[in-house]
Write a protein that holds these residues in place. Structure first.
Motif, short mmCIF file in Angstrom:
data_model
loop_
_atom_site.label_atom_id
_atom_site.label_comp_id
_atom_site.label_asym_id
_atom_site.label_seq_id
_atom_site.Cartn_x
_atom_site.Cartn_y
_atom_site.Cartn_z
N SER A 176 0.84 -1.19 0.00
CA SER A 176 0.00 0.00 0.00
C SER A 176 0.88 1.26 0.00
O SER A 176 0.65 2.20 -0.76
N ASP A 177 1.91 1.23 0.84
CA ASP A 177 2.82 2.37 0.93
C ASP A 177 3.54 2.60 -0.41
O ASP A 177 3.66 3.73 -0.89
N PHE A 178 3.95 1.50 -1.02
CA PHE A 178 4.66 1.58 -2.30
C PHE A 178 3.74 2.19 -3.38
O PHE A 178 4.14 3.08 -4.14
N LEU A 179 2.48 1.71 -3.41
CA LEU A 179 1.54 2.22 -4.41
C LEU A 179 1.24 3.69 -4.18
O LEU A 179 1.20 4.49 -5.12
N GLN A 180 1.04 4.05 -2.92
CA GLN A 180 0.75 5.46 -2.60
C GLN A 180 1.88 6.36 -3.07
O GLN A 180 1.66 7.41 -3.68
N ARG A 181 3.10 5.94 -2.77
CA ARG A 181 4.27 6.77 -3.14
C ARG A 181 4.36 6.94 -4.65
O ARG A 181 4.60 8.02 -5.17
N ASN A 182 4.15 5.82 -5.34
CA ASN A 182 4.26 5.90 -6.80
C ASN A 182 3.10 6.66 -7.42
O ASN A 182 3.27 7.32 -8.44
N ARG A 183 1.95 6.56 -6.76
CA ARG A 183 0.79 7.30 -7.26
C ARG A 183 1.06 8.81 -7.15
O ARG A 183 0.70 9.58 -8.03
N GLU A 184 1.68 9.20 -6.05
CA GLU A 184 1.97 10.62 -5.87
C GLU A 184 3.00 11.11 -6.89
O GLU A 184 2.91 12.23 -7.39
N LEU A 185 3.97 10.25 -7.18
CA LEU A 185 5.05 10.68 -8.08
C LEU A 185 4.67 10.54 -9.55
O LEU A 185 4.89 11.45 -10.34
N GLN A 207 -8.54 -4.78 -3.15
CA GLN A 207 -9.13 -3.70 -2.36
C GLN A 207 -8.05 -2.67 -1.98
O GLN A 207 -8.26 -1.47 -2.07
N VAL A 208 -6.88 -3.18 -1.59
CA VAL A 208 -5.76 -2.28 -1.24
C VAL A 208 -5.35 -1.48 -2.47
O VAL A 208 -5.11 -0.28 -2.40
N TYR A 209 -5.31 -2.17 -3.61
CA TYR A 209 -4.84 -1.51 -4.84
C TYR A 209 -5.76 -0.38 -5.26
O TYR A 209 -5.32 0.71 -5.61
N ILE A 210 -7.06 -0.65 -5.21
CA ILE A 210 -8.00 0.38 -5.70
C ILE A 210 -8.02 1.59 -4.76
O ILE A 210 -8.16 2.72 -5.19
N GLU A 211 -7.82 1.32 -3.48
CA GLU A 211 -7.79 2.44 -2.53
C GLU A 211 -6.64 3.41 -2.85
O GLU A 211 -6.74 4.61 -2.63
N ALA A 212 -5.58 2.85 -3.39
CA ALA A 212 -4.42 3.69 -3.70
C ALA A 212 -4.70 4.66 -4.85
O ALA A 212 -3.98 5.65 -5.02
N LEU A 213 -5.76 4.35 -5.63
CA LEU A 213 -6.06 5.23 -6.77
C LEU A 213 -6.72 6.54 -6.34
O LEU A 213 -6.83 7.47 -7.13
#
Lengths: 485, 466
Positions: A176-185, A207-213
């Motif tokens: 989740s942390d990895f996806l969030q960071r990459n989503r921001e960048l 579910q974790v993945y879609i939340e990151a979007l």
């Protein structure tokens, strides 16, 4: 060396020693006769040792290197940290045993300041700050990222670095942390990578993945989200609908508008936006429903439903709806309106919700953030004590020290004095949360108040990992460096 | 100004003040300075080691720091520095505060030497320390001591010779049973043989044998028999050389005696006739730390001579030993620092280890080290080795090398057609050197692997630091 003692003879002798002279005998060498005058033991040991010398003088002991890999250092346009800054930087960034929350915050702040100044850590210092590097987010094209990737490949790093090849092997929180960071960048790249693996992932992961979007949501995400309305998992579908509702005109947005319209049929709701306040269980349930809906809707859609202009809404709603409406305004990226709604919020709630507010206004202009900080410092100063998380979030919100008047208020505040008094009464104060909080005040102090702050904390027992002095030393050196260049 | 009463108040005991009094002479302090803003006093005090101790003080609150391993706070060096400043401020030159003082200052906690309420009672008196005079030495007692010393020396020589014979028998047993068998139980066997050599007062050779078991583990399994074979053979030749030392050249004889366990004190070394002294500019290339099995921490300070004209004595290593129990030791010098001073080398067929005397830190590097091609450097080492087969890890400086890494994470230094494997305890620290421009790099090379000391690169100065 003595002529006649050849390398092959020396190697044959070495070979026989491996198994031992009980099982084999020393091969005869052309040198043996030269030692014949010696005692048998001395003769044997001398021959063995001279053979060893023969091997050593041939200088071919070293081997074991395969073909070199074609590795070129990552080009990075940022300036390499000058020597005048390196010592001060390393004093904070080098990981100490049990480095805690204050250390992480100091490092985060240093990273932010360095990024602003377009300065990167010196390549020769990176091996000593691997923990710092793995904690901080570095962009893909950075030298630090390249370094971490290759130290990880050569198994020289203790902290595994996640990338698009291995991220699914990590735990859920790390993913989740990895996806969030990459989503921001890189929001686009993150979604494309996600699309490739989404359907094969288990429901809990999806579910974790879609939340990151949710971070950085844009029109380009819409087709992917719409495809997820057919997902096998109900929770994934719900989340997809929730996200799609943020696009004005979408099916989900229309659905929300209809629901809101049906709620607005009640006289109670109209009173809640400034007409009349009502009490009762049902009223609170309805209020909760409106709040939940509002958080998912574009503020302009709500304004239309309420037959109001969006900018008039802050004056017309009660404080209970201030926060959900602020969220709605944030979805519309109307940050001035966000601040206006939050001014309706009770002061102590602002402090409790600081983390959420920080996420709401992450992309807001600095002035909006400063206005919010101003709103928060007053109740913070009057509180019974300082909390590290509150102070760090306040710093992350404005990513700079407080304006001088606010910082002075904080330094002279009741909350500071209460924390200070509490720490001084403790036996093992160095590890206490209170010390961390007072240490983190350093990040909020503008240069003009550094001396006053350091004087105020001079008696406190900081540890190596929460001492604010090295951090402030780095900040002042960085500022000096900026003026020089 | 620092009042003597204040120094008395913070001294841990009378013995510390007595010891500090003996360090008041100017000769003990090659460096003693005060910052132009009077915020710091610092000095370098020559102790018994190869490098001086660095002490600094903040006069305002008597904060202090010293690099010595003493467990007394403040130590005699810090006390002596304060005392000297109190009585002889004229002997302090005004200068720019050096980096190591600034580093300490920014790192120091807010602890001052101000006595606490519980310790208001003075534990020492400066007047008493001043009154204590050196007792005149009795000539007869001196003669008796010299005779006893000589008797002990002879006894030790005999013990060593017996111990070396025992070692040779042990070695022949090892060869009888084979090196593969020895490697299965290398640690225990080496430890037991080393203990017997310690009992025989051959501590040097004992220590080398004791370290062998941990050294061999650093090599791949297939290389271990050869490594053990060469090390054991070298120790055998050392024992033989010691037994026949009278036939050796004088310099090599000194190498052999030192490797077996005889030591020379700093004072003895300074007073030796025909000792090699080299005065020049030296750059601190690297600091290395090694924890020995005998409970000592060995700190090596590697210096490179900044002189491209001189083909000899281009490197020096200053070695100091501290008990492990003293904890981490602040390094005496920082990598990259340039010292203008004199190195006195221990007598040797291949001088390398030395002590530093009469030095000062200078800011500018005005010349470079003499660098060679890798091929020339390897040949020059072999040439040195032909003079001294117990040549230590030998330093060489290579011009324009490249650092490369293979797919298994092994590193090598390449220059021209030649390459050698290099090693570092922290591989990650070598990564930034890969494929960048390096003007020169120094390594130590023992025929098996190179250990990088320093590199002058496009990113600046790289050093193998503690």
């Amino acid at each position: 060396m003595t002529p006649g003692f050849s390398i092959s003879e020396a190697m044959a002798l070495e070979q026989s020693l491996q198994l031992g002279l009980k099982r084999t005998t020393l091969p005869q060498t052309s040198f043996s006769h030269a030692l014949s005058a010696k005692q048998p033991l001395e003769q044997t040991l001398s021959l063995i040792s001279l053979a060893s010398e023969r091997l050593q003088m041939s200088d071919n002991n070293a081997n074991g290197f395969n073909s070199p890999v074609q590795l070129m250092p990552q080009e990075d346009p940022r300036v390499i940290m000058p020597d005048s800054l390196r010592v001060a930087f390393m004093r904070v960034a080098v990981y100490k045993k049990s480095s805690g929350y204050a250390w992480e915050c100091f490092c985060h702040s240093m990273k932010t300041q360095l990024d602003k100044a377009k300065i990167r850590p010196h390549p020769f210092d990176l091996s000593r700050i691997q923990h710092y590097l793995s904690q901080m987010q570095s962009v893909d094209e950075s030298y630090e990222k390249w370094f971490l990737k290759h130290t990880s490949e050569t198994r020289t790093s203790q902290d595994e670095v996640l990338d698009w090849d291995n991220w699914q092997l990590a735990g859920k929180a790390e993913q989740s942390d990895f996806l969030q960071r990459n989503r921001e960048l890189h929001p686009e790249q993150m979604r494309v990578e996600l699309e490739q693996v989404f359907s094969k992932a288990p429901a809990a992961s999806r579910q974790v993945y879609i939340e990151a979007l949710e971070t950085g949501l844009s029109e380009t995400d819409r087709p992917f989200l719409e495809s997820l309305l057919q997902d096998r998992s109900k929770k994934v579908v719900e989340m997809a609908e929730k996200l799609l509702a943020r696009f004005p005109g979408s099916h989900s947005a229309k659905k929300n508008q209809e629901t809101l319209k049906s709620l607005l049929g009640s006289g109670f709701l109209r009173s809640k936006i400034g007409i009349k306040k009502q009490k009762g269980k049902k009223a609170s349930e309805l209020l909760y429903q409106v709040a939940e809906l509002a958080e998912q809707m574009h503020i302009n859609d709500i304004a239309v439903m309420l037959e109001q202009k969006p900018e008039d809404l802050p004056d017309k709603i009660e404080s209970e709806l201030a926060f959900p409406f602020a969220k709605s305004a944030a979805l519309a990226q109307n940050y001035g309106l966000v601040a206006a709604f939050l001014q309706k919020e009770k002061a102590e709630h602002l402090i409790n919700d600081i983390d959420e507010i920080y996420h709401l206004v992450k992309s807001a202009p600095l002035q909006v953030k400063l206005d919010l900080a101003r709103l928060m410092v007053a109740p913070l100063s009057k509180s019974d004590g300082l909390e590290p998380a509150t102070l760090s979030t306040l710093y992350y919100l404005i990513e700079s020290p407080l304006p001088e008047d606010l910082a002075t208020n904080l330094l002279k505040s009741k909350a500071f004095k209460a924390s200070y008094k509490h720490i001084m009464s403790l036996k093992n104060a160095g590890q206490s949360v209170g010390v961390d909080a007072i240490a983190l005040m350093a990040m909020l102090m503008p240069p003009a108040l550094h001396t006053a702050y350091l004087e105020a904390i001079s008696e406190l027992p900081f540890n190596m990992n929460n001492d604010p002095k090295p951090y402030l030393d780095f900040i002042s050196k960085l500022s000096f460096q900026g003026k020089q260049s | 100004m620092i009042l003597l009463e204040k120094i008395e108040a913070i001294a841990p005991d009378q013995a510390s003040l007595n010891a500090a009094r003996k360090l008041l002479g100017k000769a003990k302090w090659p460096v003693s300075s005060i910052a132009s803003d009077n915020n710091f006093i610092w000095g370098e005090c020559q102790g018994s080691g190869s490098t001086p101790y660095r002490a600094c003080i903040t006069p305002s609150d008597l904060g202090y720091k010293c690099t010595c391993p003493s467990r007394k706070f403040p130590c005699k060096h810090a006390l002596a520095l304060m005392w000297r400043y109190s009585e002889k401020p004229d002997e302090f030159t005004t200068g720019e505060t050096p980096q190591w003082v600034l580093d300490w200052s920014s790192r120091r906690r807010n602890t001052t030497a101000t006595p606490t309420k519980e310790s208001t009672g003075k534990k020492g008196s400066i007047r008493k320390a001043q009154a204590e005079k050196e007792r005149p030495k009795d000539p007869k007692a001196i003669e008796r001591a010299a005779k006893a010393k000589e008797k002990n020396r002879q006894k030790r020589e005999q013990l060593i010779l017996t111990g070396l014979e025992d070692f040779q028998l042990w070695l022949s047993d090892i060869y009888e049973l084979g090196l593969v068998n020895f490697l299965h139980d290398c640690t225990t066997q080496c430890r037991q043989a080393a203990k017997r050599l310690v009992d025989a007062k051959a501590s040097g050779i004992a220590s080398q044998l004791d370290e062998l078991s941990s050294e061999v583990l650093q090599f791949p399994e297939q290389q271990r028999p050869r490594y053990v074979y060469q090390k054991l053979s070298s120790l055998y030749l050392l024992s033989q050389a010691y037994q026949q030392q009278a036939q050796l050249p004088a310099d090599l004889q000194q190498d052999v005696r030192r490797l077996v366990g005889w030591t020379i004190t700093r004072d003895q070394l300074i007073n030796l006739p025909d000792v090699v002294k080299v005065s020049d500019n030296w750059q601190v290339l690297a600091l290395r730390e090694h924890i020995q099995n005998d409970g000592l921490r060995r700190i090596e300070t590697w210096l490179g001579r900044l002189n491209t004209q001189e083909p000899e004595s281009n490197f020096a290593v200053l070695i100091d030993y501290y008990p492990i129990a003293s904890g981490n030791i602040s390094p005496p010098y920082l990598p990259g620092e340039i010292l203008q001073g004199t190195i006195i080398f221990y007598p040797s067929a291949t001088p390398l280890r030395g002590i530093i005397v009469d030095h000062k830190i200078i800011q500018e590097r005005t010349s470079e080290m003499l660098a060679q091609s890798l091929q020339e450097a390897l040949c020059s080492r072999l040439s040195k080795r032909s003079k001294n087969i117990w040549l230590p890890n030998w330093p060489v400086c290579i011009a324009n090398p490249q650092i490369q890494m293979d797919e298994l994470g092994a590193f090598q230094l390449q220059q021209g057609e030649r390459s050698i494997p290099i090693h570092h305890p922290d591989k990650a620290s070598l990564l930034p050197l890969i494929n960048i421009s390096i003007q020169q790099a120094s390594i130590t090379w023992n025929g098996w692997r190179g250990d990088l000391l320093h590199a002058d690169t496009e990113y600046g100065f790289w050093s193998s630091a503690l």
